[in-house]
Structures are given as C-alpha cells and as structure tokens.
Design an enzyme around this catalytic site. Structure first.
Site, PDB file in Angstrom:
ATOM      1  CE  LYS A 120      -3.656   2.386   2.423  1.00  0.00           C
ATOM      2  NZ  LYS A 120      -4.651   2.331   3.497  1.00  0.00           N
ATOM      3  CE  LYS A 178      -6.378   1.742  -0.656  1.00  0.00           C
ATOM      4  NZ  LYS A 178      -6.945   1.648   0.661  1.00  0.00           N
TER       5      LYS A 178
HETATM    6  C1  PBG Z   1      -6.835   3.567   5.404  1.00  0.00           C
HETATM    7  C2  PBG Z   1      -7.482   3.337   4.072  1.00  0.00           C
HETATM    8  C3  PBG Z   1      -7.405   4.235   3.009  1.00  0.00           C
HETATM    9  C4  PBG Z   1      -8.142   3.697   1.963  1.00  0.00           C
HETATM   10  C5  PBG Z   1      -8.654   2.473   2.400  1.00  0.00           C
HETATM   11  N1  PBG Z   1      -8.222   2.253   3.709  1.00  0.00           N
HETATM   12  C6  PBG Z   1      -6.770   5.566   2.891  1.00  0.00           C
HETATM   13  C7  PBG Z   1      -5.526   5.892   3.595  1.00  0.00           C
HETATM   14  O1  PBG Z   1      -4.628   5.059   3.731  1.00  0.00           O
HETATM   15  O2  PBG Z   1      -5.437   7.032   4.049  1.00  0.00           O
HETATM   16  C8  PBG Z   1      -8.300   4.391   0.641  1.00  0.00           C
HETATM   17  C9  PBG Z   1      -9.299   3.882  -0.314  1.00  0.00           C
HETATM   18  C10 PBG Z   1      -9.552   4.789  -1.448  1.00  0.00           C
HETATM   19  O3  PBG Z   1      -8.927   5.869  -1.614  1.00  0.00           O
HETATM   20  O4  PBG Z   1     -10.426   4.447  -2.247  1.00  0.00           O
HETATM   21  N2  PBG Z   1      -7.040   2.645   6.366  1.00  0.00           N
END
Ligand code: PBG
Length: 338
Positions: free
Chosen positions: A202, A262
C-alpha cells in the site's frame, strides 16, 4: 517470448484478426467478469450526510438503507463488498476505541448484510483511521505512529469484526508484523476459517484524497505534530518496486491468504511482478482518486465514462489482478451482464 517462426508482412497482417467484433472477441486474451469486482460501501449513522461531493455517484448508506443496495449487488453477481464507516466525530478518540465496540457501524452493517444475504462475502477493513481523532491508522504518540502498540489494537479490531460475521479481514494499516498478530488473534478466538487479505503493498498515495473525505479523516498530523497530511512513515514510497516484493513475501510468511496492491492503475508494474513472483490471489484497488478523475472528466464530456472505466479495469486484470475493488463495480457489472 520467442518470435522465431512468426511471419512477416505482407504474409502476416495483425489487422486481419481485428476485422470483426466477433473475431476480436474470439482472440481476446483477458476478460472482465462481474465476479472480478468488489464494491466498497460507506456506512453512516442517520445523522451523517449521504452525499460524498468528491466521489460522484457514490453515497453513504445507513444500516436501514443497506437492503436497497444489497439487492442491487445480488442482482449483478458481485461476490463481495468492502465496508468503511463514517464514524460520528463525537465517537472518535486518540486510541480509536470505537473500533472495538461490537455495536459500531461496521459491526452492525456486517450483521445486517449477513442476515439478509449470507451468500455475499464481507470484507472488513482493519485500520484505526476512521475511528481516531488524528486520522492515523495506528497509535499516535504525538510524533509518530507506534508500530508494536498498534498491533494489539488492530488484532482486537479484527476479532470484533470476525465475531460480527466478517468473512475476510483486510488490514490496510501497513504496520510491520500485523498479519502474524491478526492471524494469531483470530485463531485464538476460533476463527481459523476467516481469511486475511493483506493490503501488502500500500503506497503513501495522494489518490486517497476523496476517500479521506468520505470517512471524515480531515488533516493528519505529521512528525512535528503539525498537519501535513501524509502517512509516509508507514505506507510505501511510490518510487519503490523491489520493496513491494519484500512486503508481500513477509505478509505471506505471516499467514496472508491473499494480497492487495493499492492504488491500482499507477502501480500496474507492481501487480504484474507480485502476481508473477508469488502466484497467490492478488487484488488491486482502484482507489477513490482514480475513480473520481474518470467521473469528473466524463461529466465534462471529455471522456467516455463507461469505456474508460472498463479500459482501466481490464488493464488491472491484464497486469495480473485476480479481482478489483472499484466504486464503479455496480455500474460495470450491470453493463457486463447485458
Ligand atoms: C486507510 C485506508 C485508506 C483507503 C482504504 N483504507 C486511505 C488511507 O490510507 O489514508 C483508501 C481507499 C480509497 O482511496 O479508495 N485505512
């Protein structure tokens, strides 16, 4: 690939196989199917606003409203949903303890969906940011997110969600060692049957902007305590690819059943390398910013929305994604079912 034995122009003309729609379809290498798509859903209390201005076409659902959307999902054969809450501000705390409340929005949503549609998979996000006042995914000690203290809390959150009925726990927090900790906690509570989908690679992406609005995570404090708005001390540097392979290897060793990359489209090379290296179910998340960019350009009349959406999703599959989280799952699945 070995190109010896392949012909040369003019005997060989690749355009021949592009002549008719049926022929193009016959030689198509990758296909998108509704079962490839996972729909993320935002859950709210009756007081929380339904509209998400930064995500056209996406709204938040109350527990009472859930049956409306679940019916639509079942009709198009989407296999699973992912859940994210808009936690009321008054319930947010520095330690995010609302995450451990078995009556919180997510647990209620899980039970409601399971009761109504036991055949629909439920993927629960494991991370503290929707519940903390500071908006970080773990324990914030004023200057830094404390890794090892966060592990206990994330494990507790995962068990609470499993108790509510979540089929898959999806840690998106990027703490080191969380897969092992969560696996141990789940097994300790007799949830050996529940799977872990790790957000293994991520990235610290600015494509998450609209999502942070959707779950009400405003300004993140930085290392000096001032708002800087990033998670760079735990999420990955977008410049790194080798490191993604190390993240995936560690998570698999710790017991992850599936991994996720992601965001999606900016990281096709990572999806491809992870899929080819590890041969495990590899999911991609077309995140909020990717979705909204397409929606906004299409609303201006600058791009064909449906065509661009399907092109980006098929690109993720071609790169090696087993399945894709996308806010467009419902509309795309409807189109594919036609
Ligand atoms: C954080 C989380 C995020 C998303 C899913 N879980 C954002 C972040 O890490 O700040 C993002 C999903 C999206 O942008 O569609 N636990």
């Amino acid at each position: 690939m070995n190109f010896h034995g392949h012909g040369q122009f003019p005997n060989t003309r690749l355009r021949r196989l592009r002549t008719h729609p049926w022929l193009r379809e016959m030689v198509q290498e990758t296909r998108l199917h509704p079962s490839d798509l996972i729909l993320p859903l935002f859950i709210r209390t009756p007081e929380g606003p339904a509209e998400i201005p930064s995500m056209p076409g996406v709204r938040r659902w109350t527990i009472e409203e859930l049956p409306q959307i679940i019916e639509q999902i079942l009709a198009v054969h989407i296999p699973a949903v992912g859940l994210f809450p808009l936690t009321p501000q008054a319930l947010k705390t520095p330690d995010g303890k609302e995450a451990f409340n078995p009556e919180n929005l997510i647990c209620q949503a899980i039970r409601t969906i399971k009761e109504m549609a036991p055949q629909l998979g439920i993927i629960a996000d494991v991370a503290l940011d929707p519940y903390t006042t500071h908006g970080h995914d773990g324990v914030w000690n004023g200057t830094y997110v404390d890794n090892d203290l966060s592990l206990d809390l994330l494990s507790k959150q995962a068990v609470i969600q499993a108790e509510a009925g979540a089929d898959i726990l999806a840690p998106s927090d990027m703490m080191d060692g969380r897969i092992a900790a969560i696996r141990q906690a789940l097994d300790g509570a007799n949830f050996e049957d529940r799977a872990i989908m790790s957000y293994a690679a991520k990235y610290a992406s600015f494509f998450y902007g609209p999502w942070r609005e959707a779950v009400g995570v405003a300004k993140l404090p930085g290392q000096d305590g001032r708002p800087v708005g990033d998670k760079k001390t735990y999420q990955m540097n977008p410049a790194n690819a080798e490191e993604a392979l190390r993240e995936v290897a560690l998570d698999l060793q710790e017991g992850a059943d599936m991994v996720m990359i992601k965001p999606g489209l900016p990281y096709l090379d990572i999806i491809s390398r992870v899929h080819q290296t590890f041969l495990v179910p590899t999911f991609a998340f077309q995140v909020s910013g990717e979705y909204s960019m397409i929606k906004v350009a299409a609303a201006q009349g600058w791009m064909n929305e449906q065509a661009v959406m399907e092109e980006t999703l098929i690109s993720l599959k071609r790169a090696g994604a087993t399945g894709i989280f996308t806010y467009a799952a419902l509309e795309v699945a409807r189109q594919l079912n036609k």
